[in-house]
Design a protein around this motif. Structure first.
Motif, PDB file in Angstrom:
ATOM      1  N   LYS A   2       0.837  -1.188   0.000  1.00 14.76           N
ATOM      2  CA  LYS A   2       0.000   0.000   0.000  1.00 14.76           C
ATOM      3  C   LYS A   2       0.878   1.248   0.000  1.00 14.76           C
ATOM      4  CE  LYS A   2      -3.842  -2.177   2.485  1.00 14.76           C
ATOM      5  NZ  LYS A   2      -4.665  -2.164   3.723  1.00 14.76           N
ATOM      6  N   TYR A   4       0.653   5.886  -0.809  1.00 19.23           N
ATOM      7  CA  TYR A   4      -0.171   7.065  -1.058  1.00 19.23           C
ATOM      8  C   TYR A   4       0.329   7.859  -2.263  1.00 19.23           C
ATOM      9  CZ  TYR A   4      -3.111   7.019   3.113  1.00 19.23           C
ATOM     10  OH  TYR A   4      -4.049   6.707   4.055  1.00 19.23           O
ATOM     11  N   ARG A  16      -4.759   9.394  -2.195  1.00 17.60           N
ATOM     12  CA  ARG A  16      -5.370   8.093  -2.468  1.00 17.60           C
ATOM     13  C   ARG A  16      -4.427   6.977  -2.026  1.00 17.60           C
ATOM     14  NH1 ARG A  16      -8.977  10.866  -2.762  1.00 17.60           N
ATOM     15  NH2 ARG A  16     -10.548  11.173  -4.380  1.00 17.60           N
ATOM     16  N   LEU A  17      -4.954   6.026  -1.264  1.00 17.06           N
ATOM     17  CA  LEU A  17      -4.196   4.856  -0.846  1.00 17.06           C
ATOM     18  C   LEU A  17      -4.383   3.779  -1.908  1.00 17.06           C
ATOM     19  CD1 LEU A  17      -2.454   3.675   1.423  1.00 17.06           C
ATOM     20  CD2 LEU A  17      -4.564   2.858   2.507  1.00 17.06           C
ATOM     21  N   GLU A  19      -2.758   0.191  -4.196  1.00 16.15           N
ATOM     22  CA  GLU A  19      -1.920  -1.008  -4.196  1.00 16.15           C
ATOM     23  C   GLU A  19      -0.939  -0.888  -5.353  1.00 16.15           C
ATOM     24  OE1 GLU A  19      -1.615  -3.675  -2.325  1.00 16.15           O
ATOM     25  OE2 GLU A  19      -3.291  -3.392  -0.925  1.00 16.15           O
ATOM     26  N   TYR A  94       5.682   7.320   1.965  1.00 20.39           N
ATOM     27  CA  TYR A  94       4.299   7.012   2.343  1.00 20.39           C
ATOM     28  C   TYR A  94       3.917   5.649   1.762  1.00 20.39           C
ATOM     29  CZ  TYR A  94       3.091  11.892   3.707  1.00 20.39           C
ATOM     30  OH  TYR A  94       2.997  13.119   4.298  1.00 20.39           O
ATOM     31  N   GLU A  96       4.402   1.003   2.460  1.00 19.96           N
ATOM     32  CA  GLU A  96       4.784  -0.066   3.381  1.00 19.96           C
ATOM     33  C   GLU A  96       6.234  -0.491   3.198  1.00 19.96           C
ATOM     34  OE1 GLU A  96       0.757  -2.484   4.346  1.00 19.96           O
ATOM     35  OE2 GLU A  96       1.433  -2.631   2.253  1.00 19.96           O
ATOM     36  N   PRO A 300      -2.571   7.339  12.457  1.00 16.72           N
ATOM     37  CA  PRO A 300      -2.536   6.068  11.723  1.00 16.72           C
ATOM     38  C   PRO A 300      -2.355   6.287  10.226  1.00 16.72           C
ATOM     39  CG  PRO A 300      -4.319   6.074  13.311  1.00 16.72           C
ATOM     40  CD  PRO A 300      -3.796   7.474  13.267  1.00 16.72           C
ATOM     41  N   PHE A 301      -1.624   5.377   9.595  1.00 22.27           N
ATOM     42  CA  PHE A 301      -1.310   5.462   8.162  1.00 22.27           C
ATOM     43  C   PHE A 301      -2.561   5.666   7.320  1.00 22.27           C
ATOM     44  CE2 PHE A 301      -0.071   3.120   4.147  1.00 22.27           C
ATOM     45  CZ  PHE A 301       0.882   4.033   3.718  1.00 22.27           C
ATOM     46  N   GLU A 302      -3.646   5.015   7.701  1.00 21.81           N
ATOM     47  CA  GLU A 302      -4.884   5.101   6.932  1.00 21.81           C
ATOM     48  C   GLU A 302      -5.531   6.487   7.016  1.00 21.81           C
ATOM     49  OE1 GLU A 302      -3.736   1.093   7.796  1.00 21.81           O
ATOM     50  OE2 GLU A 302      -4.151   2.782   9.145  1.00 21.81           O
ATOM     51  N   GLN A 303      -5.019   7.351   7.907  1.00 19.88           N
ATOM     52  CA  GLN A 303      -5.584   8.686   8.075  1.00 19.88           C
ATOM     53  C   GLN A 303      -4.609   9.777   7.628  1.00 19.88           C
ATOM     54  OE1 GLN A 303      -7.122   9.177  12.085  1.00 19.88           O
ATOM     55  NE2 GLN A 303      -7.890   7.071  12.121  1.00 19.88           N
ATOM     56  N   ILE A 324       2.447   2.963  10.862  1.00 20.62           N
ATOM     57  CA  ILE A 324       1.897   1.792  10.169  1.00 20.62           C
ATOM     58  C   ILE A 324       1.798   0.632  11.170  1.00 20.62           C
ATOM     59  CG2 ILE A 324       2.298   0.106   8.330  1.00 20.62           C
ATOM     60  CD1 ILE A 324       3.647   2.230   6.710  1.00 20.62           C
TER      61      ILE A 324
END
Length: 324
Positions: A2, A4, A16-17, A19, A94, A96, A300-303, A324
Motif C-alpha cells: 500500500k 499514497y 489516495r491509498l 496497491e 508514504y 509499506e 494512523p497510516f490510513e488517516q 503503520i
C-alpha cells in the motif's frame, strides 16, 4: 504494497491509498519495511501540485521514514538485514516498503520508538545545514527563527540555543509563543499582533546576525532591515508568493550573505555528506538526550488526509508522524 499518491493536484482529500508493486533495491540500496513516516510541508506541497518530485523519483509521497531493513543490494555491506534504520528518501516514504541509498540511512538507537526515529532526519538535516553550514551561526550571536512551531523551526531554535546563540522567534498564536519560549527562545513575537521587525528592533536595536527564513518575498525587505553588519540569511521556504519590490542596498551596505536551501533534489553524494554531518554531530546529542524531537501527533497510516490537514492548518507544534 500500500502507498499514497495524489492522483491529481488538490487538497488533503486528493490523497489516495493504492496497491502498487514493492520496490526492488538497486545495487547500492536497501529495502526498508516502513513502520513510521515523518509528515512534512513538502509533502503537502507535492500533493497540491506546487512541488513535483525530483527527476527520476517516483510519485509516492514522503521524504523520511523509519523501519527495518529487509533486503539489500549486491554492493551493500551495511546496514544489514534486520537493522532498524532512519531513512532520508527523495520520494516514496508514504508506503509499506521503500528503497533507499544505503548512505542515506542512520541506525536507530535501540531505545527509540519508530515514531521518534521518523521525526528527526529530514528536520535535523535541514535545520543543521541552514543554521550552521550556510548560516554559520556561532555561540553568542543572535538569530531570528520564524515559525517556531514548525518541525524545522522548533528544531532550529533548540539547536541554536544548545550551541550558545540567542534566539528570537515568531509564531502566530499565544500558545505557540509560550511553547517557543519553553524550548529555548529568548523572545517570541506574535506576528499576528505586531510587526515582527519593529518589535525585534525594539528588543535588539542592533539587529540579528542570522535569519532563518521560511517566508520569502513578503518578509524580504524587513529581513534586510533587521540584519546587522555581516549578517546571514538562509531562505528555506516560500510561504509567501510573488515578487519582492525591495531596496537591495542594505545587502551591499551591511555586507550581507543570502543563501537558498532545499534538501530534496540534491545529489546522492551531497545527501551522503549531509546525512554524515547529522550522524556525527546530532545523533550523539539525540542519543544522550541533550536534544529530542518534538512530536505533536501520531496519526494512523490510513488517516494520512488528517495529517495533512494538521500541517496546513498550522495546528502542530513540532512533528506529525504517520504510523503503520
Amino acid at each position: 504494497m500500500k502507498a499514497y499518491l495524489a492522483m491529481q493536484p488538490g487538497g488533503p482529500e486528493s490523497l489516495r491509498l493504492i496497491e502498487t508493486d514493492k520496490p526492488i533495491p538497486g545495487p547500492e540500496e536497501v529495502l526498508v519495511r516502513v513502520a513510521a513516516i515523518g509528515v512534512n510541508r513538502v509533502d503537502a506541497m507535492q500533493r497540491s501540485g506546487a512541488y513535483p518530485p525530483p527527476r527520476g523519483a517516483n510519485n509516492i509521497l514522503g521524504v523520511e521514514c523509519a523501519g527495518e531493513v529487509v533486503g539489500t543490494g549486491e554492493q551493500v555491506e551495511t546496514p544489514s538485514v534486520g537493522t532498524r534504520v532512519i531513512a532520508l528518501v527523495p520520494a516514496g516514504a508514504y508506503a509499506e516498503f521503500v528503497a533507499v541509498h544505503y548512505s542515506h540511512t542512520v541506525e536507530t538507537p535501540a531505545d527509540w520508538t519508530d515514531a521518534q526515529a521518523a521525526a528527526v532526519i529530514e528536520t535535523f538535516c535541514t535545520a543543521h545545514e541552514t543554521v550552521f553550514e550556510l548560516g554559520r551561526l556561532k555561540p553568542g550571536e543572535r538569530a531570528l527563527i520564524h515559525a517556531v512551531g514548525s518541525a524545522v523551526g522548533s528544531t532550529a531554535v533548540r539547536m541554536a540555543s544548545l550551541r550558545g546563540a540567542e534566539v528570537i522567534g515568531t509564531a502566530g498564536s499565544t500558545e505557540k509563543v509560550a511553547q517557543g519560549l519553553s524550548i529555548g527562545a529568548r523572545h517570541v513575537i506574535n506576528y499576528k499582533e505586531v510587526d515582527f521587525a519593529e518589535e525585534l528592533l525594539r528588543i535588539w536595536p542592533e539587529g540579528v546576525d542570522f535569519i532563518e527564513d521560511f517566508v520569502g518575498p513578503a518578509y524580504f525587505s524587513r529581513h534586510l532591515k533587521v540584519a546587522r553588519w555581516l549578517g546571514r540569511i538562509t531562505m528555506v521556504g516560500l510561504l509567501s508568493q510573488g515578487a519582492s519590490n525591495t531596496d537591495t542596498a542594505p545587502i551591499i551596505g551591511k555586507r550581507l550573505s543570502i543563501n537558498g536551501f532545499t534538501l530534496r533534489p540534491q545529489s546522492i553524494a551531497e545527501k551522503t555528506a549531509i546525512v554524515g554531518r547529522f550522524r556525527d554531530i546530532w545523533m550523539p546529542e539525540l542519543s544522550a538526550g541533550s536534544i529530542a524531537p518534538i512530536i505533536y501527533a501520531e496519526v494512523p497510516f490510513e488517516q494520512a488526509e488528517e495529517s495533512h490537514r494538521i500541517i496546513e492548518e498550522n495546528r502542530n507544534f513540532g512533528k506529525v508522524i504517520l504510523t503503520i
